[in-house]
Design an enzyme around this catalytic site. Structure first.
Site, PDB file in Angstrom:
ATOM      1  N   GLY A  13      34.124  36.932  20.790  1.00  0.00           N
ATOM      2  CA  GLY A  13      33.217  35.855  21.199  1.00  0.00           C
ATOM      3  C   GLY A  13      33.978  34.705  21.837  1.00  0.00           C
ATOM      4  N   ASP A  32      27.976  29.521  14.957  1.00  0.00           N
ATOM      5  CA  ASP A  32      28.828  30.436  14.189  1.00  0.00           C
ATOM      6  C   ASP A  32      28.839  29.996  12.726  1.00  0.00           C
ATOM      7  OD1 ASP A  32      31.416  32.478  15.161  1.00  0.00           O
ATOM      8  OD2 ASP A  32      31.316  31.755  13.078  1.00  0.00           O
ATOM      9  N   THR A 123      28.770  48.487  19.512  1.00  0.00           N
ATOM     10  CA  THR A 123      30.021  49.222  19.329  1.00  0.00           C
ATOM     11  C   THR A 123      29.857  50.721  19.586  1.00  0.00           C
ATOM     12  OG1 THR A 123      31.515  49.959  17.569  1.00  0.00           O
ATOM     13  CG2 THR A 123      29.402  49.154  16.852  1.00  0.00           C
ATOM     14  N   ASP A 124      30.947  51.362  19.965  1.00  0.00           N
ATOM     15  CA  ASP A 124      30.930  52.833  20.127  1.00  0.00           C
ATOM     16  C   ASP A 124      30.697  53.537  18.792  1.00  0.00           C
ATOM     17  OD1 ASP A 124      33.438  52.279  18.981  1.00  0.00           O
ATOM     18  OD2 ASP A 124      34.594  53.360  20.494  1.00  0.00           O
ATOM     19  N   GLU A 125      30.900  52.798  17.674  1.00  0.00           N
ATOM     20  CA  GLU A 125      30.797  53.442  16.361  1.00  0.00           C
ATOM     21  C   GLU A 125      29.363  53.850  16.031  1.00  0.00           C
ATOM     22  OE1 GLU A 125      33.313  51.753  13.329  1.00  0.00           O
ATOM     23  OE2 GLU A 125      34.593  50.828  14.841  1.00  0.00           O
ATOM     24  N   TYR A 147      29.149  49.613   8.156  1.00  0.00           N
ATOM     25  CA  TYR A 147      29.290  48.754   9.346  1.00  0.00           C
ATOM     26  C   TYR A 147      28.505  49.344  10.516  1.00  0.00           C
ATOM     27  CZ  TYR A 147      31.322  47.137  13.769  1.00  0.00           C
ATOM     28  OH  TYR A 147      31.478  46.667  15.057  1.00  0.00           O
ATOM     29  N   LYS A 151      24.969  48.155  12.410  1.00  0.00           N
ATOM     30  CA  LYS A 151      25.016  47.821  13.843  1.00  0.00           C
ATOM     31  C   LYS A 151      23.997  48.685  14.601  1.00  0.00           C
ATOM     32  CE  LYS A 151      27.520  45.503  15.990  1.00  0.00           C
ATOM     33  NZ  LYS A 151      27.372  44.087  16.430  1.00  0.00           N
TER      34      LYS A 151
HETATM   35  P1  NAD Z   1      35.097  38.870  14.436  1.00  0.00           P
HETATM   36  O1  NAD Z   1      35.002  39.380  13.032  1.00  0.00           O
HETATM   37  O2  NAD Z   1      36.414  38.414  14.956  1.00  0.00           O
HETATM   38  O3  NAD Z   1      34.073  37.666  14.644  1.00  0.00           O
HETATM   39  C1  NAD Z   1      32.758  37.674  14.180  1.00  0.00           C
HETATM   40  C2  NAD Z   1      32.232  36.241  14.303  1.00  0.00           C
HETATM   41  O4  NAD Z   1      30.860  36.224  13.858  1.00  0.00           O
HETATM   42  C3  NAD Z   1      32.995  35.242  13.419  1.00  0.00           C
HETATM   43  O5  NAD Z   1      33.238  34.053  14.150  1.00  0.00           O
HETATM   44  C4  NAD Z   1      32.038  34.973  12.270  1.00  0.00           C
HETATM   45  O6  NAD Z   1      32.194  33.697  11.673  1.00  0.00           O
HETATM   46  C5  NAD Z   1      30.700  35.124  12.966  1.00  0.00           C
HETATM   47  N1  NAD Z   1      29.602  35.479  12.036  1.00  0.00           N
HETATM   48  C6  NAD Z   1      29.598  36.465  11.105  1.00  0.00           C
HETATM   49  N2  NAD Z   1      28.414  36.502  10.467  1.00  0.00           N
HETATM   50  C7  NAD Z   1      27.662  35.512  11.025  1.00  0.00           C
HETATM   51  C8  NAD Z   1      26.335  35.049  10.790  1.00  0.00           C
HETATM   52  N3  NAD Z   1      25.566  35.620   9.874  1.00  0.00           N
HETATM   53  N4  NAD Z   1      25.865  34.022  11.543  1.00  0.00           N
HETATM   54  C9  NAD Z   1      26.658  33.427  12.486  1.00  0.00           C
HETATM   55  N5  NAD Z   1      27.921  33.812  12.727  1.00  0.00           N
HETATM   56  C10 NAD Z   1      28.410  34.853  12.016  1.00  0.00           C
HETATM   57  O7  NAD Z   1      34.487  40.033  15.323  1.00  0.00           O
HETATM   58  P2  NAD Z   1      34.829  40.547  16.791  1.00  0.00           P
HETATM   59  O8  NAD Z   1      35.860  41.607  16.679  1.00  0.00           O
HETATM   60  O9  NAD Z   1      35.027  39.405  17.693  1.00  0.00           O
HETATM   61  O10 NAD Z   1      33.463  41.285  17.147  1.00  0.00           O
HETATM   62  C11 NAD Z   1      32.416  40.603  17.842  1.00  0.00           C
HETATM   63  C12 NAD Z   1      31.291  41.577  18.144  1.00  0.00           C
HETATM   64  O11 NAD Z   1      31.783  42.666  18.914  1.00  0.00           O
HETATM   65  C13 NAD Z   1      30.657  42.196  16.896  1.00  0.00           C
HETATM   66  O12 NAD Z   1      29.265  42.272  17.101  1.00  0.00           O
HETATM   67  C14 NAD Z   1      31.257  43.583  16.828  1.00  0.00           C
HETATM   68  O13 NAD Z   1      30.399  44.494  16.181  1.00  0.00           O
HETATM   69  C15 NAD Z   1      31.425  43.892  18.302  1.00  0.00           C
HETATM   70  N6  NAD Z   1      32.506  44.854  18.604  1.00  0.00           N
HETATM   71  C16 NAD Z   1      33.766  44.655  18.112  1.00  0.00           C
HETATM   72  C17 NAD Z   1      34.775  45.556  18.439  1.00  0.00           C
HETATM   73  C18 NAD Z   1      36.202  45.370  17.944  1.00  0.00           C
HETATM   74  O14 NAD Z   1      37.026  46.271  18.147  1.00  0.00           O
HETATM   75  N7  NAD Z   1      36.549  44.255  17.337  1.00  0.00           N
HETATM   76  C19 NAD Z   1      34.498  46.652  19.267  1.00  0.00           C
HETATM   77  C20 NAD Z   1      33.187  46.822  19.753  1.00  0.00           C
HETATM   78  C21 NAD Z   1      32.205  45.905  19.426  1.00  0.00           C
HETATM   79  P1  TYD Z   2      40.288  49.264  12.691  1.00  0.00           P
HETATM   80  O1  TYD Z   2      41.147  48.300  13.429  1.00  0.00           O
HETATM   81  O2  TYD Z   2      39.823  48.921  11.314  1.00  0.00           O
HETATM   82  O3  TYD Z   2      39.054  49.589  13.661  1.00  0.00           O
HETATM   83  P2  TYD Z   2      37.880  50.726  13.504  1.00  0.00           P
HETATM   84  O4  TYD Z   2      37.817  51.183  12.117  1.00  0.00           O
HETATM   85  O5  TYD Z   2      36.680  49.925  13.879  1.00  0.00           O
HETATM   86  O6  TYD Z   2      38.222  51.800  14.495  1.00  0.00           O
HETATM   87  O7  TYD Z   2      41.053  50.638  12.594  1.00  0.00           O
HETATM   88  C1  TYD Z   2      41.482  51.334  13.749  1.00  0.00           C
HETATM   89  C2  TYD Z   2      42.054  52.656  13.292  1.00  0.00           C
HETATM   90  O8  TYD Z   2      43.230  52.405  12.536  1.00  0.00           O
HETATM   91  C3  TYD Z   2      41.124  53.426  12.363  1.00  0.00           C
HETATM   92  O9  TYD Z   2      41.253  54.816  12.636  1.00  0.00           O
HETATM   93  C4  TYD Z   2      41.658  53.121  10.971  1.00  0.00           C
HETATM   94  C5  TYD Z   2      43.143  52.945  11.214  1.00  0.00           C
HETATM   95  N1  TYD Z   2      43.840  52.001  10.300  1.00  0.00           N
HETATM   96  C6  TYD Z   2      44.995  52.397   9.610  1.00  0.00           C
HETATM   97  O10 TYD Z   2      45.458  53.546   9.748  1.00  0.00           O
HETATM   98  N2  TYD Z   2      45.610  51.504   8.787  1.00  0.00           N
HETATM   99  C7  TYD Z   2      45.120  50.241   8.607  1.00  0.00           C
HETATM  100  O11 TYD Z   2      45.727  49.467   7.794  1.00  0.00           O
HETATM  101  C8  TYD Z   2      43.961  49.825   9.327  1.00  0.00           C
HETATM  102  C9  TYD Z   2      43.399  48.448   9.184  1.00  0.00           C
HETATM  103  C10 TYD Z   2      43.345  50.745  10.176  1.00  0.00           C
END
Ligand code: NAD
Ligand code: TYD
Length: 334
Positions: A13, A32, A123-125, A147, A151
């Site tokens: 974000g 936030d 997310t792709d998940e 999770y 989503k």
């Molecule tokens: P993050 O955990 O770094 O940030 C999440 C933010 O949301 C934080 O600032 C938190 O305070 C805020 N938040 C949580 N619950 C809230 C609520 N109820 N009301 C208001 N604010 C709230 O996450 P990120 O990695 O930046 O992910 C952001 C988005 O992208 C998410 O929707 C996630 O599902 C999606 N996404 C993440 C990834 C990844 O690899 N990180 C990949 C694909 C999609």
């Molecule tokens: P993660 O960053 O938690 O993302 P996601 O589960 O959303 O893909 O993990 C990425 C990959 O790394 C996942 O296959 C789990 C693995 N992983 C480890 O092997 N060790 C760790 O300590 C963590 C946090 C993740």
């Protein structure tokens, strides 16, 4: 544009907010909750700028959401707000249900009532695991963790608001993101910081799981493209250019940090661990988007950023994160 960015103090974000303000001249208001993962420091580059406002509040609180809309009159909601760590969702799913189900519902209602466009960051998940080939937007949704299941529920609710109320809503589904400002519970920053500190590098199971890595600036640009050019009611995948096994990523981090491979420890696997994610991004590419950052370059730059920005991660590593780490890995950080 004037954007209402929910969850804008998190990793992706805050990247999106910086990008939209600097490269597109957008005005942004962030709401936030500032959970453990949300940090105002992530937005310090834009905090003093005209055209930026910040409110602390939860998306599941209709008073906070409507208050921001009436005060700031945005054109569109972009919803990043989420609980984002799979391991935490396995340990305690309640906050995931509340934020993803109730929070998304409150935002959709507010968008409907105030005539706002809506983008859900997803997310792709939601597609589950794929051994071979790639997921398209038409692939069945088969989430495996609390999770990804919550989503997926949010995505379905968004689509229902398009079908039922003709809400101009779109969804953008990203693959695994990496880059500066990522909370060190996730694989890449956890491994970088542990490598630098001489701590063990905990690889789940055999480490042969595959993830499709995308730099957060590339995913943010995809979200901007979908917001500007996407068709209402549609979902768009945005996957990175590179797929890597976890063990290869960890070994590369060992090389880049000058750590020792003996720090790598194979630990008990995550329950229900998805083996491979892979996204086809043809649909968003047809809108003119293409990922720019190759994984090998982005990873090098990310390692450098963590080396140079101890001010950002030191308070995290010395705070509540220590307890989380001990609970999750059964050992202390050095
Ligand atoms: P993050 O955990 O770094 O940030 C999440 C933010 O949301 C934080 O600032 C938190 O305070 C805020 N938040 C949580 N619950 C809230 C609520 N109820 N009301 C208001 N604010 C709230 O996450 P990120 O990695 O930046 O992910 C952001 C988005 O992208 C998410 O929707 C996630 O599902 C999606 N996404 C993440 C990834 C990844 O690899 N990180 C990949 C694909 C999609
Ligand atoms: P993660 O960053 O938690 O993302 P996601 O589960 O959303 O893909 O993990 C990425 C990959 O790394 C996942 O296959 C789990 C693995 N992983 C480890 O092997 N060790 C760790 O300590 C963590 C946090 C993740």
């Amino acid at each position: 544009m004037k954007l209402f960015v929910c969850g804008g103090a998190g990793f992706i974000g805050s990247t999106f907010v910086r990008q939209r303000m600097r490269e597109h001249g957008d005005e942004v208001v962030v709401l936030d909750k500032l959970t453990y993962a949300g940090r105002e420091e992530n937005l310090r580059d834009v905090a003093g700028e005209p055209g930026f406002r910040f409110f602390r509040g939860a998306i599941e609180d209709p008073v906070a959401v409507v208050g921001v809309i009436e005060d700031c009159r945005p054109e569109a909601i972009v919803n990043f707000a989420a609980e984002t760590h799979v391991d935490r969702s396995i340990a305690a799913p309640d906050a995931f249900v509340e934020t993803h189900a109730l929070g998304t519902y409150v935002l959709l209602e507010a968008a409907r009532e105030h005539g706002l466009r809506y983008l859900q960051v997803s997310t792709d998940e939601v597609y589950g695991s794929i051994e071979q080939g790639t997921f398209t937007e038409d692939s069945p949704l088969r989430p495996s963790s609390p999770y990804s299941a919550t989503k997926t529920g949010a995505d379905l609710l968004v689509q229902s608001y398009f079908h039922t109320y003709e809400l101009p809503a779109v969804i953008c589904r990203g693959s695994n993101n990496y880059g500066p400002y990522q909370y060190p519970e996730k694989l890449i920053p956890l491994m970088i910081l542990n490598a630098i500190h001489g701590d063990p590098l905990p690889v789940y199971g055999d480490g042969m799981q595959v993830r499709n890595w995308i730099h957060a600036t590339d995913f943010s640009r995809a979200i901007g493209h979908v917001l500007e050019h996407g068709r209402a009611g549609e979902a768009y995948n945005a996957g990175g250019p590179d797929e890597q096994t976890n063990i290869d990523v960890v070994k590369r981090i060992v090389e880049l940090t000058g750590a020792d491979e003996s720090q790598i420890e194979h630990v008990t696997d995550r329950p229900g661990h998805d083996r491979r994610y892979s996204l086809s991004s043809e649909k968003v590419r047809a809108l003119g988007w293409t990922p720019k950052v190759r994984f090998q370059d982005g990873l090098e730059e990310t390692v450098e950023w963590y080396r140079e920005n101890g001010w950002w991660w030191e308070p995290i590593r010395s705070g509540d994160y220590r307890e989380y780490y001990e609970r999750q890995y059964g050992r202390a950080l050095s």
